[in-house]
Design a protein around this motif. Structure first.
Motif, PDB file in Angstrom:
ATOM      1  N   GLN A 160       0.916  -1.261   0.002  1.00 42.95           N
ATOM      2  CA  GLN A 160       0.125   0.028   0.011  1.00 42.95           C
ATOM      3  C   GLN A 160       0.707   1.296  -0.071  1.00 42.95           C
ATOM      4  OE1 GLN A 160      -3.422  -0.350  -0.443  1.00 42.95           O
ATOM      5  NE2 GLN A 160      -3.121   1.851  -1.090  1.00 42.95           N
ATOM      6  N   THR A 161       1.885   1.298   0.579  1.00 48.59           N
ATOM      7  CA  THR A 161       2.738   2.589   0.785  1.00 48.59           C
ATOM      8  C   THR A 161       3.372   2.592  -0.704  1.00 48.59           C
ATOM      9  OG1 THR A 161       3.455   1.947   2.897  1.00 48.59           O
ATOM     10  CG2 THR A 161       4.995   3.354   1.716  1.00 48.59           C
ATOM     11  N   MET A 162       3.766   1.586  -1.578  1.00 48.50           N
ATOM     12  CA  MET A 162       4.276   1.866  -2.701  1.00 48.50           C
ATOM     13  C   MET A 162       3.343   2.219  -3.776  1.00 48.50           C
ATOM     14  SD  MET A 162       7.129  -1.170  -3.401  1.00 48.50           S
ATOM     15  CE  MET A 162       7.742  -0.531  -4.800  1.00 48.50           C
ATOM     16  N   MET A 163       1.894   1.719  -3.558  1.00 46.86           N
ATOM     17  CA  MET A 163       0.793   2.260  -4.436  1.00 46.86           C
ATOM     18  C   MET A 163       0.472   3.560  -4.075  1.00 46.86           C
ATOM     19  SD  MET A 163      -0.377  -0.492  -6.444  1.00 46.86           S
ATOM     20  CE  MET A 163      -2.167  -0.900  -6.232  1.00 46.86           C
ATOM     21  N   ASN A 164       0.691   4.163  -2.893  1.00 50.00           N
ATOM     22  CA  ASN A 164       0.420   5.394  -2.724  1.00 50.00           C
ATOM     23  C   ASN A 164       1.464   6.220  -3.217  1.00 50.00           C
ATOM     24  OD1 ASN A 164      -2.166   5.034  -1.733  1.00 50.00           O
ATOM     25  ND2 ASN A 164      -1.104   4.880   0.405  1.00 50.00           N
ATOM     26  N   GLU A 165       2.567   6.023  -3.767  1.00 50.08           N
ATOM     27  CA  GLU A 165       3.799   6.811  -4.117  1.00 50.08           C
ATOM     28  C   GLU A 165       2.961   7.411  -5.432  1.00 50.08           C
ATOM     29  OE1 GLU A 165       6.929   8.584  -6.190  1.00 50.08           O
ATOM     30  OE2 GLU A 165       5.762   6.900  -7.026  1.00 50.08           O
ATOM     31  N   PRO A 166       3.147   8.843  -5.563  1.00 46.91           N
ATOM     32  CA  PRO A 166       2.542   9.441  -6.639  1.00 46.91           C
ATOM     33  C   PRO A 166       2.693   9.023  -7.974  1.00 46.91           C
ATOM     34  CG  PRO A 166       3.289  11.127  -5.188  1.00 46.91           C
ATOM     35  CD  PRO A 166       3.991   9.663  -4.552  1.00 46.91           C
ATOM     36  N   ARG A 167       3.772   8.796  -8.475  1.00 49.65           N
ATOM     37  CA  ARG A 167       4.363   8.435  -9.964  1.00 49.65           C
ATOM     38  C   ARG A 167       3.778   6.911 -10.073  1.00 49.65           C
ATOM     39  NH1 ARG A 167      10.658   9.378 -10.046  1.00 49.65           N
ATOM     40  NH2 ARG A 167      10.223   8.636  -7.773  1.00 49.65           N
ATOM     41  N   ILE A 168       3.699   6.152  -8.900  1.00 43.58           N
ATOM     42  CA  ILE A 168       3.255   4.528  -9.384  1.00 43.58           C
ATOM     43  C   ILE A 168       1.737   4.703  -9.333  1.00 43.58           C
ATOM     44  CG2 ILE A 168       2.833   2.387  -8.224  1.00 43.58           C
ATOM     45  CD1 ILE A 168       5.598   2.617  -7.271  1.00 43.58           C
ATOM     46  N   ARG A 169       1.039   5.427  -8.487  1.00 43.47           N
ATOM     47  CA  ARG A 169      -0.380   5.900  -8.558  1.00 43.47           C
ATOM     48  C   ARG A 169      -0.896   6.285  -9.608  1.00 43.47           C
ATOM     49  NH1 ARG A 169      -0.670   9.158  -4.168  1.00 43.47           N
ATOM     50  NH2 ARG A 169      -0.919  10.963  -5.454  1.00 43.47           N
ATOM     51  N   ASP A 170      -0.207   7.060 -10.358  1.00 47.67           N
ATOM     52  CA  ASP A 170      -0.803   7.730 -11.718  1.00 47.67           C
ATOM     53  C   ASP A 170      -0.676   6.534 -12.708  1.00 47.67           C
ATOM     54  OD1 ASP A 170      -0.854  10.227 -10.462  1.00 47.67           O
ATOM     55  OD2 ASP A 170       0.911  10.895 -11.431  1.00 47.67           O
ATOM     56  N   ILE A 171       0.192   5.616 -12.785  1.00 44.45           N
ATOM     57  CA  ILE A 171       0.277   4.819 -13.608  1.00 44.45           C
ATOM     58  C   ILE A 171      -0.769   3.457 -13.474  1.00 44.45           C
ATOM     59  CG2 ILE A 171       1.692   2.858 -14.650  1.00 44.45           C
ATOM     60  CD1 ILE A 171       2.909   5.372 -15.403  1.00 44.45           C
ATOM     61  N   ILE A 172      -0.958   3.420 -12.280  1.00 42.29           N
ATOM     62  CA  ILE A 172      -2.055   2.336 -12.063  1.00 42.29           C
ATOM     63  C   ILE A 172      -3.403   3.007 -12.229  1.00 42.29           C
ATOM     64  CG2 ILE A 172      -3.405   1.145  -9.888  1.00 42.29           C
ATOM     65  CD1 ILE A 172      -0.399   0.169 -10.760  1.00 42.29           C
ATOM     66  N   SER A 173      -3.505   4.418 -12.150  1.00 39.72           N
ATOM     67  CA  SER A 173      -4.761   4.989 -12.452  1.00 39.72           C
ATOM     68  C   SER A 173      -5.094   4.772 -13.883  1.00 39.72           C
ATOM     69  CB  SER A 173      -4.739   6.574 -12.280  1.00 39.72           C
ATOM     70  OG  SER A 173      -5.967   7.254 -12.499  1.00 39.72           O
ATOM     71  N   LEU A 174      -4.070   4.972 -14.792  1.00 43.69           N
ATOM     72  CA  LEU A 174      -4.074   4.626 -16.240  1.00 43.69           C
ATOM     73  C   LEU A 174      -4.296   3.276 -16.677  1.00 43.69           C
ATOM     74  CD1 LEU A 174      -0.927   6.732 -17.982  1.00 43.69           C
ATOM     75  CD2 LEU A 174      -3.788   7.092 -18.207  1.00 43.69           C
ATOM     76  N   VAL A 175      -3.992   2.282 -15.680  1.00 41.95           N
ATOM     77  CA  VAL A 175      -3.917   0.846 -16.121  1.00 41.95           C
ATOM     78  C   VAL A 175      -5.431   0.751 -15.918  1.00 41.95           C
ATOM     79  CG1 VAL A 175      -3.584  -1.359 -15.627  1.00 41.95           C
ATOM     80  CG2 VAL A 175      -1.729   0.257 -15.698  1.00 41.95           C
ATOM     81  N   ARG A 176      -6.059   1.371 -14.806  1.00 47.95           N
ATOM     82  CA  ARG A 176      -7.483   0.961 -14.591  1.00 47.95           C
ATOM     83  C   ARG A 176      -8.432   1.600 -15.488  1.00 47.95           C
ATOM     84  NH1 ARG A 176      -6.536   1.875  -7.858  1.00 47.95           N
ATOM     85  NH2 ARG A 176      -5.920  -0.323  -7.468  1.00 47.95           N
ATOM     86  N   ARG A 177      -8.028   2.536 -16.251  1.00 49.19           N
ATOM     87  CA  ARG A 177      -8.671   3.094 -17.325  1.00 49.19           C
ATOM     88  C   ARG A 177      -8.517   2.546 -18.925  1.00 49.19           C
ATOM     89  NH1 ARG A 177      -6.488   8.208 -15.376  1.00 49.19           N
ATOM     90  NH2 ARG A 177      -6.183   8.605 -17.573  1.00 49.19           N
ATOM     91  N   SER A 178      -7.674   1.487 -18.731  1.00 50.49           N
ATOM     92  CA  SER A 178      -7.577   0.861 -19.962  1.00 50.49           C
ATOM     93  C   SER A 178      -8.571   0.208 -20.813  1.00 50.49           C
ATOM     94  CB  SER A 178      -6.345  -0.062 -19.991  1.00 50.49           C
ATOM     95  OG  SER A 178      -6.890  -1.208 -18.868  1.00 50.49           O
TER      96      SER A 178
END
Length: 290
Positions: A160-178
Motif C-alpha cells: 500500500q505504501t508503494m501504491m500511494n507513491e505519486p508516480r506509481i499511483r498515476d500509472i495504476i490509474s491509467l491501467v485501471r482506465r485501459s
C-alpha cells in the motif's frame, strides 16, 4: 519463383512478403483452419469457457515453437483490429507477450494509443518485463508508453505504501482506465518457479488445488483463489472495469490453467492453440461422463 509471382521482394535484410504474398498466406491459413475444423472448435470452446471471442491457431505450442509465433501473430492482428484512437492498452510481462511485441508490425502512421504495464517487474529477465513489452508495443504502434518502476513482488506490508507513491499511483490509474488488457496465462508449477517460490511452497500450492496463474493469483480449476502474491499493479477486482480482457496461452499443458482463469469470469477473449483447445474439450467430456 515466389519473387517472379510478386509474392515476395528482396530487401537488404532478406526476403519479405509483398501485400499479395501476405494475402496468399492469410488465405492459406484460413484453408488450414477450415480443413482442421478450427471454426467449430472455437465455437464449442466459446460455450465451454463462456467468453465472447475465442481464437484458436493450428498446432500445439508444447511440441512446436512455431505455434507460439502463430499465437503471437493472431494476438497482434486482434489488437490492431480492436484498438481505437485514444485507447489505453495495458499489458503484463512474460515470454508469450514478449513474442506478441515481436510479431506486431510497425504501423505506417503514429497512433494516439498509450501502452502501460499492468504490473511491476523489476528483478526478472528485462526482455520479458511488462515495462519492456509496453515500450516495444508502443514503438510498433507509433504511440506513447508509461513505465511502472516497481518490483512485481514486495513484502505485503509495503504494497500500500508503494501504491500511494505519486508516480506509481498515476500509472495504476491509467491501467485501471485501459480499454484493453492483454495478459498471459501460466500453469501453477511454471509460474511458482518464475515467481521464486521454493519447492515446498510449490508442492503446497499444487496440493491445495492450484492449476493456473495470472496477475500473481493462483487459481483452482473452479476459479477460486488458492494463493495470491503481494504485488504492485493491477488487482483481480480491477478487471471487472476493463471492457476487453484478453488472455493468451497455448500448449496442451495449459488446458487446466485456461479453465481455471476462464472460471474466474474476468476474461472475455482467449487466444490459444489447438493443443490446449482439444484437451479442454476432452477434460469437459470426461467430467460430464463422471
Amino acid at each position: 519463383r515466389l519473387e517472379q509471382y510478386s509474392l515476395v521482394r528482396s530487401t537488404t535484410s532478406g526476403y519479405v512478403a509483398t501485400s499479395g504474398g501476405e494475402q496468399v498466406l492469410h488465405d492459406l491459413q484460413e484453408f488450414i483452419r477450415d480443413t482442421r475444423g478450427l471454426k467449430m472448435l472455437e465455437e464449442e470452446l466459446r460455450r465451454i469457457l463462456d467468453m465472447e471471442t475465442i481464437i484458436v491457431v493450428p498446432g500445439d505450442a508444447d511440441t512446436d515453437d512455431g505455434v507460439k509465433k502463430s499465437m503471437a501473430r493472431a494476438t497482434a492482428e486482434f489488437l490492431r483490429a480492436s484498438l481505437r484512437e485514444g485507447d489505453i492498452l495495458a499489458v503484463t510481462g512474460g515470454t508469450t507477450l514478449s513474442q506478441v511485441a515481436d510479431a506486431f508490425p510497425k504501423e505506417p502512421m503514429a497512433r494516439n494509443i498509450t501502452v502501460v504495464p499492468a504490473r511491476g517487474g523489476l528483478g526478472e529477465d528485462v526482455k520479458i518485463q511488462a515495462n519492456t513489452v509496453a515500450a516495444r508495443l508502443a514503438e510498433k504502434l507509433g504511440g506513447q508508453y508509461r513505465l511502472l518502476h516497481a518490483p512485481d513482488q514486495v513484502a505485503p506490508a509495503w504494497v500500500q505504501t508503494m501504491m500511494n507513491e505519486p508516480r506509481i499511483r498515476d500509472i495504476i490509474s491509467l491501467v485501471r482506465r485501459s480499454k484493453i488488457l492483454l495478459h498471459g496465462i501460466g500453469t501453477a508449477e511454471e509460474m511458482s518457479k518464475r515467481r521464486g517460490l521454493d519447492d515446498g511452497a510449490m508442492m503446497q500450492l499444487i496440493a491445495d488445488g492450484a492449476v493456473g496463474e495470472a496477475f500473481g493469483y493462483f487459481f483452482s480449476v473452479s476459479g477460486d483463489i488458492v494463493y495470491s502474491m503481494a504485488s504492485v499493479g493491477l488487482r483481480l477486482e480491477d478487471l471487472r472495469r476493463i471492457p476487453q480482457v484478453v488472455a493468451v496461452g497455448g500448449g496442451r499443458s495449459k488446458a487446466w490453467a485456461l479453465l481455471a482463469v476462464a472460471a474466474t469470469g474476468s476474461c472475455n477473449v482467449c487466444i490459444t492453440d489447438e493443443g490446449a483447445a482439444r484437451r479442454i474439450l476432452n477434460i469437459r467430456r470426461s467430467r460430464t461422463q463422471q
